[in-house]
Design a protein around this motif. Sequence first.
Motif, PDB file in Angstrom:
ATOM      1  N   ILE A  22       0.861  -1.192   0.000  1.00  0.00           N
ATOM      2  CA  ILE A  22       0.000   0.000   0.000  1.00  0.00           C
ATOM      3  C   ILE A  22       0.894   1.237   0.000  1.00  0.00           C
ATOM      4  N   SER A  37      -0.619   4.040  10.459  1.00  0.00           N
ATOM      5  CA  SER A  37      -1.290   5.099   9.728  1.00  0.00           C
ATOM      6  C   SER A  37      -1.850   6.095  10.741  1.00  0.00           C
ATOM      7  N   LEU A  46       1.435   5.944   6.655  1.00  0.00           N
ATOM      8  CA  LEU A  46       0.291   6.271   5.796  1.00  0.00           C
ATOM      9  C   LEU A  46      -0.550   7.340   6.481  1.00  0.00           C
ATOM     10  N   ASP A  93      -4.600   8.393   6.639  1.00  0.00           N
ATOM     11  CA  ASP A  93      -5.924   7.908   6.245  1.00  0.00           C
ATOM     12  C   ASP A  93      -6.952   9.034   6.419  1.00  0.00           C
ATOM     13  N   THR A 130      -4.602   6.999   2.217  1.00  0.00           N
ATOM     14  CA  THR A 130      -5.669   6.005   2.081  1.00  0.00           C
ATOM     15  C   THR A 130      -6.984   6.656   2.511  1.00  0.00           C
ATOM     16  N   LYS A 187     -10.936   5.807   4.194  1.00  0.00           N
ATOM     17  CA  LYS A 187     -11.833   4.810   4.800  1.00  0.00           C
ATOM     18  C   LYS A 187     -13.270   5.299   4.642  1.00  0.00           C
ATOM     19  N   GLU A 242      -9.637   6.921  -5.713  1.00  0.00           N
ATOM     20  CA  GLU A 242      -8.609   6.291  -6.560  1.00  0.00           C
ATOM     21  C   GLU A 242      -8.111   7.265  -7.635  1.00  0.00           C
ATOM     22  N   ALA A 257      -5.469   8.250  -4.171  1.00  0.00           N
ATOM     23  CA  ALA A 257      -5.431   7.416  -2.962  1.00  0.00           C
ATOM     24  C   ALA A 257      -4.700   6.113  -3.294  1.00  0.00           C
ATOM     25  N   CYS A 258      -4.032   5.544  -2.288  1.00  0.00           N
ATOM     26  CA  CYS A 258      -3.279   4.314  -2.573  1.00  0.00           C
ATOM     27  C   CYS A 258      -3.954   3.090  -1.967  1.00  0.00           C
ATOM     28  N   ALA A 259      -5.072   3.253  -1.286  1.00  0.00           N
ATOM     29  CA  ALA A 259      -5.899   2.109  -0.856  1.00  0.00           C
ATOM     30  C   ALA A 259      -7.233   2.647  -0.352  1.00  0.00           C
ATOM     31  N   ILE A 260      -8.232   1.774  -0.406  1.00  0.00           N
ATOM     32  CA  ILE A 260      -9.555   2.130   0.108  1.00  0.00           C
ATOM     33  C   ILE A 260      -9.926   1.096   1.153  1.00  0.00           C
TER      34      ILE A 260
END
Length: 331
Positions: free
Chosen positions: A13, A78, A103, A105, A147, A149, A169, A173-176
């Motif tokens: 991630i 994070s 990270l 978030d 990221t 959430k 995305e 963003a690098c993850a959801i």
Amino acid sequence: MNVKKSDENYVTIGGVKLERTAVLAPMASVADHAFRMMCRKFGAAAVTSEMVSAKGICYGDKKSAELLTVTEEERPMSVQLFGSEPDFMARAAQEAAKYKPDLIDINCGCPVAKVVSTGAGSALMKDPELIGRIVRSIRNATDIPVTVKIRRGWSLDTENAVEAAKAAEQNGACAIAIHARTKDQLYSGSADLDTIARVKKAVGSIPVIGNGDIDSAQAAARMYELTGCDLVMVGRAACGRPWIFRQIKHYFLTGEILPEPALEDKLAIMAEHIELLVKDKGEYIGMKEARKHTAWYLKGMKNAAEYRRICGTLSTLEDFYSLIKQVKNDN
Ligand SMILES: Cc1cc2nc3c(=O)[nH]c(=O)nc-3n(C[C@H](O)[C@H](O)[C@H](O)COP(=O)(O)O)c2cc1C
């Protein structure tokens, strides 16, 4: 139930390589340094701070700054920011970056009125375009990977997790991570695995983290299998049970289900946690906060109702050690 294969043991991630087991969910007033340390010790693949107010950070609030602290032993970690204005979020992220989290978030899921009324938390689900702008503004302001959430949506009528995830995305963003309930559902009903599967299908370029109701290694495996998600996140089930992360990892590695720890071991883990909490926050605040944690650890035991009452009165470490003695005597 299929256990994941060894070639699927990691997920990356934003350049951070994580074990593909389970990460700890952000939990305000619960997931402080002591709790995160316990979860990491038992194998949580990563941990997240309690949510921190972007405005609080920008206005120099001391408590907000404390929440951003990241220790080496907790990494990968994070920090989670909440807010609704891209400028404030970007400035807060720059401040947060000074604490060198792995990270950052963005909270798009908190349903609490005080947060939602400012347009932050799950209110952001009403405006995916704004989620995108916030991600972009943080990306432009710092090098720390971002990221997001989210929830399933604001309400079932306006369900839009896919749209929100895509906006995040497309803006870097690098993850959801997705808690698969709407804001209106709060914690009722069960998390909708189909929503997680749809988000995973729609979001092609970045990992998707499934969240909601995982309370065992088998439930974690089920979420991976039924949704195709890249990672899973555990919140409430880790409260008073940080060893759930060891159980999940062990199951994935061996296919075996580890039993719950023996009573003596549970009490030793609880003592380690509460002693660390008191070391971090002092006895007065630490023991107040220990009340909920101890009640969680002792839940389900013989005489649990009586222990819960005693937990609610704990004020000193001495009180805590006599409770442990009582539990040992009773069992
Ligand atoms: C006490 C508590 C505090 C929470 N605080 C946060 C938070 O600060 N930020 C956030 O994104 N979610 C927060 N959540 C939601 C969790 O991260 C998670 O999405 C939710 O509990 C569902 O996962 P679970 O079924 O594994 O608990 C909180 C949940 C609980 C129970």
